[in-house]
Write a protein that holds these residues in place. Structure first.
Motif, PDB file in Angstrom:
ATOM      1  N   UNK A 179     -66.602  -0.708  17.445  1.00  0.00           N
ATOM      2  CA  UNK A 179     -65.662  -1.781  17.748  1.00  0.00           C
ATOM      3  C   UNK A 179     -66.094  -2.659  18.909  1.00  0.00           C
ATOM      4  N   UNK A 180     -67.014  -2.168  19.726  1.00  0.00           N
ATOM      5  CA  UNK A 180     -67.525  -2.957  20.850  1.00  0.00           C
ATOM      6  C   UNK A 180     -68.381  -4.128  20.371  1.00  0.00           C
ATOM      7  N   UNK A 181     -68.806  -4.075  19.111  1.00  0.00           N
ATOM      8  CA  UNK A 181     -69.673  -5.119  18.554  1.00  0.00           C
ATOM      9  C   UNK A 181     -68.816  -6.256  18.008  1.00  0.00           C
ATOM     10  N   UNK A 182     -68.321  -7.073  18.900  1.00  0.00           N
ATOM     11  CA  UNK A 182     -67.334  -8.110  18.587  1.00  0.00           C
ATOM     12  C   UNK A 182     -67.866  -9.240  17.709  1.00  0.00           C
ATOM     13  N   UNK A 183     -69.161  -9.542  17.785  1.00  0.00           N
ATOM     14  CA  UNK A 183     -69.725 -10.658  17.027  1.00  0.00           C
ATOM     15  C   UNK A 183     -70.617 -10.208  15.874  1.00  0.00           C
ATOM     16  N   UNK A 184     -70.675  -8.902  15.630  1.00  0.00           N
ATOM     17  CA  UNK A 184     -71.562  -8.381  14.595  1.00  0.00           C
ATOM     18  C   UNK A 184     -71.125  -8.854  13.215  1.00  0.00           C
ATOM     19  N   UNK A 185     -72.053  -9.515  12.505  1.00  0.00           N
ATOM     20  CA  UNK A 185     -71.791 -10.019  11.161  1.00  0.00           C
ATOM     21  C   UNK A 185     -72.470  -9.162  10.103  1.00  0.00           C
ATOM     22  N   UNK A 186     -73.626  -8.597  10.460  1.00  0.00           N
ATOM     23  CA  UNK A 186     -74.437  -7.847   9.509  1.00  0.00           C
ATOM     24  C   UNK A 186     -74.730  -6.455  10.060  1.00  0.00           C
ATOM     25  N   UNK A 187     -74.427  -5.435   9.256  1.00  0.00           N
ATOM     26  CA  UNK A 187     -74.710  -4.053   9.637  1.00  0.00           C
ATOM     27  C   UNK A 187     -75.433  -3.373   8.483  1.00  0.00           C
ATOM     28  N   UNK A 188     -76.695  -3.046   8.723  1.00  0.00           N
ATOM     29  CA  UNK A 188     -77.468  -2.277   7.755  1.00  0.00           C
ATOM     30  C   UNK A 188     -77.498  -0.851   8.284  1.00  0.00           C
ATOM     31  N   UNK A 189     -76.728   0.042   7.662  1.00  0.00           N
ATOM     32  CA  UNK A 189     -76.723   1.439   8.105  1.00  0.00           C
ATOM     33  C   UNK A 189     -76.799   2.396   6.921  1.00  0.00           C
TER      34      UNK A 189
END
Length: 183
Positions: free
Chosen positions: A112-122
């Motif tokens: 949740x700290x990643x406020x501007x994250x648009x893309x997550x490859x996990x």
């Protein structure tokens, strides 16, 4: 057993190969070093102009020392030994893409700290608990997710069941595992 390559040494080799100062470069790629990088040490703090940092295919087990990387937009940490999102808070206000597939992440606490994250490859991590998947909704800007290969995705094997589950949990998602999310 050999000692890992320190960031300082890796950056010196990068500078020699690229003919420029790492502190001035917007893109730094330190992937698959031999011996591999084992620790994200304080030397990373000098990369104040870096927008894309690639540390994939190393032996890193903990995310650290990103505090000064205020320009960082893309962080590539795939194929390491990372177990959590801890350490990403330092770039939570700037990071837009996180590539963290093929690690050992089981819990999503701190995403949740990643406020501007648009893309997550996990993809290919260890997330199996639906409650951990729910936490991904804390990333208000998340539009694209690659999650294939996690135990949770594998238990919902029928493609439509998985896509329906993920789309319901992440209503702002536009792309899942490479497919456009249809609502």
């Amino acid at each position: 057993m050999s000692k890992g390559t320190p960031i300082k040494e890796a950056l010196a080799k990068w500078e020699e190969k690229n003919g420029m100062k790492a502190v001035e470069s917007p893109v730094i790629k330190l992937c698959g070093l031999n011996p591999p990088i084992e620790k994200m040490d304080g030397t990373l703090g000098q990369l104040v102009h870096c927008q894309k940092l690639s540390l994939s295919t190393n032996n890193i087990d903990k995310i650290a020392n990103l505090t000064n990387l205020r320009s960082l937009k893309i962080l590539s940490l795939g194929r390491n030994n990372i177990k959590s999102f801890a350490g990403l808070e330092a770039v939570g206000d700037v990071l837009e893409e996180l590539w963290i597939s093929y690690n050992f992440i089981e819990k999503t606490k701190g995403c949740g700290a990643l406020k501007k994250l648009k893309v997550l490859f996990m993809s290919n991590n260890l997330v199996k608990d639906p409650k951990e998947f729910d936490k991904l909704n804390e990333m208000a800007s998340l539009e694209e997710l690659v999650f294939v290969g996690n135990p949770l995705e594998e238990t919902l094997t029928a493609e439509e069941k998985w896509r329906d589950f993920a789309a319901a949990k992440l209503p702002k998602l536009k792309k899942l595992d490479g497919f456009v999310v249809l609502r």
